[in-house]
Design a protein around this motif. Structure first.
Motif, PDB file in Angstrom:
ATOM      1  N   GLY A 182      -0.703  -3.471   8.780  1.00 54.27           N
ATOM      2  CA  GLY A 182       0.277  -2.705   8.019  1.00 54.27           C
ATOM      3  C   GLY A 182       1.594  -2.562   8.736  1.00 54.27           C
ATOM      4  O   GLY A 182       1.967  -3.406   9.554  1.00 54.27           O
ATOM      5  N   ASP A 183       2.279  -1.494   8.441  1.00 51.49           N
ATOM      6  CA  ASP A 183       3.612  -1.269   8.994  1.00 51.49           C
ATOM      7  C   ASP A 183       3.523  -0.789  10.442  1.00 51.49           C
ATOM      8  O   ASP A 183       2.631  -0.020  10.817  1.00 51.49           O
ATOM      9  CB  ASP A 183       4.355  -0.225   8.163  1.00 51.49           C
ATOM     10  CG  ASP A 183       4.578  -0.693   6.729  1.00 51.49           C
ATOM     11  OD1 ASP A 183       4.582  -1.913   6.496  1.00 51.49           O
ATOM     12  OD2 ASP A 183       4.741   0.177   5.848  1.00 51.49           O
ATOM     13  N   PHE A 189       4.639  -4.539   6.069  1.00 54.20           N
ATOM     14  CA  PHE A 189       3.819  -5.208   5.058  1.00 54.20           C
ATOM     15  C   PHE A 189       4.530  -5.011   3.722  1.00 54.20           C
ATOM     16  O   PHE A 189       4.204  -4.122   2.941  1.00 54.20           O
ATOM     17  CB  PHE A 189       2.420  -4.604   5.025  1.00 54.20           C
ATOM     18  CG  PHE A 189       1.360  -5.549   4.526  1.00 54.20           C
ATOM     19  CD1 PHE A 189       1.643  -6.490   3.540  1.00 54.20           C
ATOM     20  CD2 PHE A 189       0.077  -5.508   5.045  1.00 54.20           C
ATOM     21  CE1 PHE A 189       0.671  -7.369   3.082  1.00 54.20           C
ATOM     22  CE2 PHE A 189      -0.908  -6.378   4.595  1.00 54.20           C
ATOM     23  CZ  PHE A 189      -0.617  -7.311   3.612  1.00 54.20           C
ATOM     24  N   THR A 190       5.524  -5.843   3.479  1.00 55.18           N
ATOM     25  CA  THR A 190       6.345  -5.715   2.288  1.00 55.18           C
ATOM     26  C   THR A 190       5.640  -6.312   1.069  1.00 55.18           C
ATOM     27  O   THR A 190       4.645  -7.031   1.191  1.00 55.18           O
ATOM     28  CB  THR A 190       7.679  -6.437   2.493  1.00 55.18           C
ATOM     29  OG1 THR A 190       7.403  -7.842   2.692  1.00 55.18           O
ATOM     30  CG2 THR A 190       8.425  -5.892   3.699  1.00 55.18           C
ATOM     31  N   HIS A 191       6.190  -6.030  -0.094  1.00 59.20           N
ATOM     32  CA  HIS A 191       5.622  -6.622  -1.308  1.00 59.20           C
ATOM     33  C   HIS A 191       5.823  -8.133  -1.313  1.00 59.20           C
ATOM     34  O   HIS A 191       4.991  -8.865  -1.877  1.00 59.20           O
ATOM     35  CB  HIS A 191       6.245  -5.975  -2.543  1.00 59.20           C
ATOM     36  CG  HIS A 191       5.756  -4.578  -2.785  1.00 59.20           C
ATOM     37  ND1 HIS A 191       4.487  -4.291  -3.216  1.00 59.20           N
ATOM     38  CD2 HIS A 191       6.374  -3.370  -2.625  1.00 59.20           C
ATOM     39  CE1 HIS A 191       4.324  -2.988  -3.329  1.00 59.20           C
ATOM     40  NE2 HIS A 191       5.456  -2.394  -2.980  1.00 59.20           N
ATOM     41  N   PRO A 220      -0.280   0.109   3.982  1.00 59.49           N
ATOM     42  CA  PRO A 220       0.306   0.994   2.959  1.00 59.49           C
ATOM     43  C   PRO A 220      -0.632   1.139   1.761  1.00 59.49           C
ATOM     44  O   PRO A 220      -1.268   0.168   1.334  1.00 59.49           O
ATOM     45  CB  PRO A 220       1.602   0.278   2.577  1.00 59.49           C
ATOM     46  CG  PRO A 220       1.941  -0.566   3.770  1.00 59.49           C
ATOM     47  CD  PRO A 220       0.623  -1.016   4.328  1.00 59.49           C
ATOM     48  N   VAL A 221      -0.708   2.333   1.224  1.00 66.32           N
ATOM     49  CA  VAL A 221      -1.633   2.607   0.118  1.00 66.32           C
ATOM     50  C   VAL A 221      -1.396   1.665  -1.067  1.00 66.32           C
ATOM     51  O   VAL A 221      -2.364   1.123  -1.636  1.00 66.32           O
ATOM     52  CB  VAL A 221      -1.528   4.086  -0.309  1.00 66.32           C
ATOM     53  CG1 VAL A 221      -2.332   4.338  -1.589  1.00 66.32           C
ATOM     54  CG2 VAL A 221      -2.021   4.990   0.819  1.00 66.32           C
ATOM     55  N   PRO A 222      -0.149   1.421  -1.485  1.00 68.57           N
ATOM     56  CA  PRO A 222       0.044   0.493  -2.612  1.00 68.57           C
ATOM     57  C   PRO A 222      -0.431  -0.922  -2.293  1.00 68.57           C
ATOM     58  O   PRO A 222      -0.930  -1.625  -3.188  1.00 68.57           O
ATOM     59  CB  PRO A 222       1.563   0.531  -2.835  1.00 68.57           C
ATOM     60  CG  PRO A 222       2.023   1.813  -2.227  1.00 68.57           C
ATOM     61  CD  PRO A 222       1.130   2.037  -1.057  1.00 68.57           C
ATOM     62  N   ILE A 223      -0.283  -1.349  -1.040  1.00 66.05           N
ATOM     63  CA  ILE A 223      -0.732  -2.690  -0.661  1.00 66.05           C
ATOM     64  C   ILE A 223      -2.250  -2.764  -0.706  1.00 66.05           C
ATOM     65  O   ILE A 223      -2.841  -3.730  -1.215  1.00 66.05           O
ATOM     66  CB  ILE A 223      -0.215  -3.057   0.740  1.00 66.05           C
ATOM     67  CG1 ILE A 223       1.320  -3.080   0.762  1.00 66.05           C
ATOM     68  CG2 ILE A 223      -0.790  -4.403   1.185  1.00 66.05           C
ATOM     69  CD1 ILE A 223       1.948  -4.136  -0.098  1.00 66.05           C
ATOM     70  N   ALA A 224      -2.910  -1.729  -0.169  1.00 60.81           N
ATOM     71  CA  ALA A 224      -4.373  -1.709  -0.206  1.00 60.81           C
ATOM     72  C   ALA A 224      -4.882  -1.716  -1.647  1.00 60.81           C
ATOM     73  O   ALA A 224      -5.836  -2.439  -1.984  1.00 60.81           O
ATOM     74  CB  ALA A 224      -4.891  -0.475   0.539  1.00 60.81           C
ATOM     75  N   ALA A 225      -4.240  -0.930  -2.517  1.00 67.88           N
ATOM     76  CA  ALA A 225      -4.655  -0.887  -3.919  1.00 67.88           C
ATOM     77  C   ALA A 225      -4.461  -2.247  -4.584  1.00 67.88           C
ATOM     78  O   ALA A 225      -5.308  -2.681  -5.389  1.00 67.88           O
ATOM     79  CB  ALA A 225      -3.860   0.187  -4.657  1.00 67.88           C
ATOM     80  N   ARG A 226      -3.400  -2.907  -4.219  1.00 69.08           N
ATOM     81  CA  ARG A 226      -3.127  -4.224  -4.795  1.00 69.08           C
ATOM     82  C   ARG A 226      -4.211  -5.239  -4.425  1.00 69.08           C
ATOM     83  O   ARG A 226      -4.702  -5.992  -5.280  1.00 69.08           O
ATOM     84  CB  ARG A 226      -1.769  -4.703  -4.312  1.00 69.08           C
ATOM     85  CG  ARG A 226      -1.440  -6.130  -4.703  1.00 69.08           C
ATOM     86  CD  ARG A 226      -0.062  -6.516  -4.236  1.00 69.08           C
ATOM     87  NE  ARG A 226       0.285  -7.869  -4.634  1.00 69.08           N
ATOM     88  CZ  ARG A 226       1.516  -8.352  -4.613  1.00 69.08           C
ATOM     89  NH1 ARG A 226       2.520  -7.578  -4.239  1.00 69.08           N
ATOM     90  NH2 ARG A 226       1.766  -9.588  -4.993  1.00 69.08           N
ATOM     91  N   PHE A 227      -4.611  -5.238  -3.140  1.00 65.02           N
ATOM     92  CA  PHE A 227      -5.613  -6.215  -2.714  1.00 65.02           C
ATOM     93  C   PHE A 227      -7.012  -5.814  -3.172  1.00 65.02           C
ATOM     94  O   PHE A 227      -7.878  -6.679  -3.345  1.00 65.02           O
ATOM     95  CB  PHE A 227      -5.544  -6.425  -1.203  1.00 65.02           C
ATOM     96  CG  PHE A 227      -4.413  -7.325  -0.799  1.00 65.02           C
ATOM     97  CD1 PHE A 227      -4.520  -8.700  -0.945  1.00 65.02           C
ATOM     98  CD2 PHE A 227      -3.231  -6.810  -0.307  1.00 65.02           C
ATOM     99  CE1 PHE A 227      -3.479  -9.541  -0.600  1.00 65.02           C
ATOM    100  CE2 PHE A 227      -2.175  -7.636   0.046  1.00 65.02           C
ATOM    101  CZ  PHE A 227      -2.292  -9.012  -0.113  1.00 65.02           C
TER     102      PHE A 227
END
Length: 353
Positions: A182-183, A189-191, A220-227
């Motif tokens: 992550g960051d 860890f960008t989009h 990042p929470v949004p990145i984890a949710a995405r994967f």
């Protein structure tokens, strides 16, 4: 009472990555074949749990050799923890723990063997042994340089994971663990990075690869949710915490044939390398000189390659740096505490006659 062997304090500054390195080195030192060599050393002040010392501002902003009173830097409830009797061995990691390591060495009259992991940004002579990664470019007579960070998994932990997740064994040899970081101070860890990595993993799944994804505390929470969503789409496994069931991380390392690891964590890269997995380093955004040197050292030794979308298979000698450092600590302890020698003849028991 018979000796229990040397006492060891495992100390960190509270940061998860530093604590992991301390645990790895402590566990490697406690491996049976090492422990029997130093079991004659009497120890005091046994401590079962790791010791997290969290100095306050403004002390933690200062170099370790400019703390007039390390105890005063600690919260009141932690100060009483630093008192005699002192351990035989003190193993700590992180710049903020370095003043405490200095303090323990001085307060014990030099009897405590102090091991400091990671560059403390002060003279190495303040410690008995300083363990730093090669990419820190630090040297000295008591400095041990490691490739990556110390990682270690005990035989007991490996056996337990293998039994608990035996169904993960894959005879097709097309399973890969994906370790997402992550960051950090130098990486993000960008989009855009997530777009690239998601596209690559979807393509691998289409080629028949079984992917096993796990996140870190810094993802990042949004990145984890995405994967997590992507894993569901392609039939991949995903674990981000207890809500996903028992932690399969060690079993995934054991039963995978390749690893994809984001570039931001020396610990994550080193843990995959401990298992001898072909390590594919996935780019994020940003860079740092130390990480550039880390990546180069892993690539030059045949441990890792940059991930470009394809998974390759190759072999190398697994990185076992915690074991190497633990062996050195054993030798240093034996210099201080030579094993007892047995002289004279010993009569064989009658039943052997």
């Amino acid at each position: 009472m018979a000796s229990l062997g040397p006492s060891i304090w495992a100390v960190s500054d509270g940061r998860a990555g530093n604590a992991a390195q301390v645990r790895a080195l402590t566990a490697a030192l406690g491996a049976m074949h090492r422990w029997v060599r130093i079991a004659h050393i009497p120890g005091e002040a046994y401590r079962q749990e790791p010791l997290a010392l969290t100095p306050r501002a403004p002390w933690r902003w200062l170099p370790a050799d400019r703390w007039p009173s390390p105890l005063a830097a600690l919260p009141k409830e932690q100060r009483a923890l630093l008192a005699a009797p002192w351990p035989t061995v003190w193993i700590a990691a992180g710049r903020r723990s370095a003043p405490m390591t200095k303090y323990a060495r001085a307060a014990s009259g030099g009897k405590t063997f102090t091991v400091q992991i990671l560059d403390p940004h002060v003279d190495p002579s303040h410690f008995d042994l300083l363990v730093v990664p090669e990419h820190d470019a630090l040297s000295g007579p008591n400095v041990v340089r490691t490739v990556g960070s110390p990682a270690y998994f005990s035989p007991e932990a490996l056996e337990e994971a293998a039994q608990a997740f035996a169904d993960l064994a894959d005879e097709t040899r097309r399973s890969a663990i994906v370790i997402l970081g992550g960051d950090s101070r130098v990486h993000s860890f960008t989009h855009a990075a997530a777009d690239r990595l998601e596209g690559q993993m979807r393509a691998l799944a289409a080629e028949g690869w079984r992917l096993r994804l796990t996140t870190s505390r810094r993802t990042p929470v949004p990145i984890a949710a995405r994967f997590r969503q992507m894993a569901g789409d392609i039939g991949a496994a995903f674990w981000a915490g207890p809500q996903d069931g028992p932690n399969p991380y060690l079993a995934w390392l054991l039963f995978s044939n390749a690893a994809i690891v984001t570039e931001d964590s020396a610990n994550m890269l080193s843990e995959a390398a401990w298992h001898g997995l072909p390590v594919h380093i996935a780019k994020l955004e940003g860079r740092g000189d130390k990480f550039d040197r880390l990546h180069d050292s892993l690539i030059q030794r045949g441990v890792a390659r940059w991930f470009g979308g394809q998974l390759d298979q190759w072999s190398y000698e697994p990185l076992r740096e915690a074991e190497r450092v633990a062996d050195l600590i054993v030798e240093k302890l034996l210099e201080r505490y030579p094993p007892p020698s047995f002289t004279g003849s010993v009569k064989a028991p009658d039943w052997l006659s």
